[in-house]
Design a protein around this motif. Structure first.
Motif, short mmCIF file in Angstrom:
data_model
loop_
_atom_site.label_atom_id
_atom_site.label_comp_id
_atom_site.label_asym_id
_atom_site.label_seq_id
_atom_site.Cartn_x
_atom_site.Cartn_y
_atom_site.Cartn_z
N UNK A 46 40.93 36.85 -53.89
CA UNK A 46 40.45 37.19 -55.22
C UNK A 46 39.08 36.56 -55.39
N UNK A 47 38.20 37.24 -56.12
CA UNK A 47 36.80 36.81 -56.18
C UNK A 47 36.62 35.36 -56.64
N UNK A 48 37.42 34.93 -57.61
CA UNK A 48 37.19 33.60 -58.18
C UNK A 48 37.57 32.46 -57.23
N UNK A 49 38.30 32.77 -56.15
CA UNK A 49 38.69 31.71 -55.21
C UNK A 49 37.96 31.79 -53.88
N UNK A 50 37.17 32.84 -53.69
CA UNK A 50 36.41 32.97 -52.44
C UNK A 50 35.50 31.75 -52.25
N UNK A 51 35.51 31.23 -51.03
CA UNK A 51 34.71 30.06 -50.72
C UNK A 51 35.36 28.74 -51.10
N UNK A 52 36.47 28.80 -51.84
CA UNK A 52 37.17 27.57 -52.23
C UNK A 52 38.57 27.49 -51.61
N UNK A 53 39.25 28.62 -51.51
CA UNK A 53 40.63 28.65 -50.99
C UNK A 53 40.62 29.27 -49.59
N UNK A 54 41.53 28.80 -48.76
CA UNK A 54 41.68 29.34 -47.42
C UNK A 54 43.17 29.60 -47.16
N UNK A 55 43.49 30.83 -46.78
CA UNK A 55 44.87 31.17 -46.44
C UNK A 55 45.00 31.16 -44.92
N UNK A 56 46.12 30.66 -44.44
CA UNK A 56 46.35 30.61 -43.00
C UNK A 56 47.85 30.62 -42.73
N UNK A 57 48.20 30.69 -41.45
CA UNK A 57 49.61 30.66 -41.10
C UNK A 57 49.77 30.02 -39.74
N UNK A 58 50.94 29.43 -39.53
CA UNK A 58 51.26 28.79 -38.25
C UNK A 58 52.60 29.36 -37.80
N UNK A 59 52.56 30.29 -36.85
CA UNK A 59 53.78 30.93 -36.42
C UNK A 59 54.77 29.98 -35.79
N UNK A 60 54.27 28.99 -35.08
CA UNK A 60 55.16 28.04 -34.43
C UNK A 60 55.99 27.24 -35.44
N UNK A 61 55.43 27.07 -36.62
CA UNK A 61 56.13 26.32 -37.67
C UNK A 61 56.77 27.23 -38.71
N UNK A 62 56.60 28.56 -38.54
CA UNK A 62 57.13 29.50 -39.53
C UNK A 62 56.66 29.16 -40.93
N UNK A 63 55.41 28.83 -41.04
CA UNK A 63 54.87 28.37 -42.32
C UNK A 63 53.48 28.96 -42.55
N UNK A 64 53.23 29.32 -43.79
CA UNK A 64 51.90 29.73 -44.21
C UNK A 64 51.34 28.69 -45.16
N UNK A 65 50.01 28.73 -45.33
CA UNK A 65 49.36 27.71 -46.13
C UNK A 65 48.31 28.33 -47.05
N UNK A 66 48.07 27.64 -48.14
CA UNK A 66 46.94 27.96 -49.01
C UNK A 66 46.22 26.65 -49.28
N UNK A 67 45.10 26.47 -48.60
CA UNK A 67 44.27 25.28 -48.82
C UNK A 67 43.38 25.54 -50.01
#
Length: 121
Positions: free
Chosen positions: A58-79
């Motif tokens: 979403x535009x207001x979080x671009x450059x501030x938030x980072x979405x990622x995932x780690x398949x080995x841990x079966x976990x996703x993240x929102x930094x």
């Protein structure tokens, strides 16, 4: 499939938090993060496809938030960095078995219970 979020809390403006979303076989799904402030609709924040190569923000979080995932841990993240008071909301993780979408909460199949993020000024 039941996503489970964690990592919310209280932080001062300018601070950071990392949200986690744990779910079985998470790499089989696109993952999205949505947020809902009191009295408002549930809004799209970020999403990532099953392979981790396509992301939307979403535009207001671009450059501030980072979405990622780690398949080995079966976990996703929102930094979440450089947090602002207007980021205060309950944050939800969602999964869908089709293509990743930049929004459309009604088309996401599985939802977590939500985690509260509060940013003080």
């Amino acid at each position: 499939v039941q996503p489970v979020e964690s990592g919310g809390g209280l932080v001062q403006a300018g601070g950071s938090l990392r949200l986690s979303c744990a779910a079985s076989d998470v790499t089989s799904y696109a993952m999205g993060w949505f947020r809902q402030a009191p009295g408002k609709e549930r809004d799209f924040v970020a999403a990532i496809d099953w392979s981790g190569t396509i992301t939307y923000y979403e535009d207001s979080v671009k450059g501030r938030f980072i979405i990622s995932r780690d398949g080995a841990k079966n976990t996703g993240y929102l930094q979440m960095n450089s947090l602002k008071p207007e980021d205060t909301a309950v944050y939800y993780c969602a999964l869908r078995s089709g293509a990743v979408l930049a929004g459309a909460p009604g088309l996401w199949e599985y939802w977590g219970q939500g985690t509260q993020v509060t940013v003080s000024s």
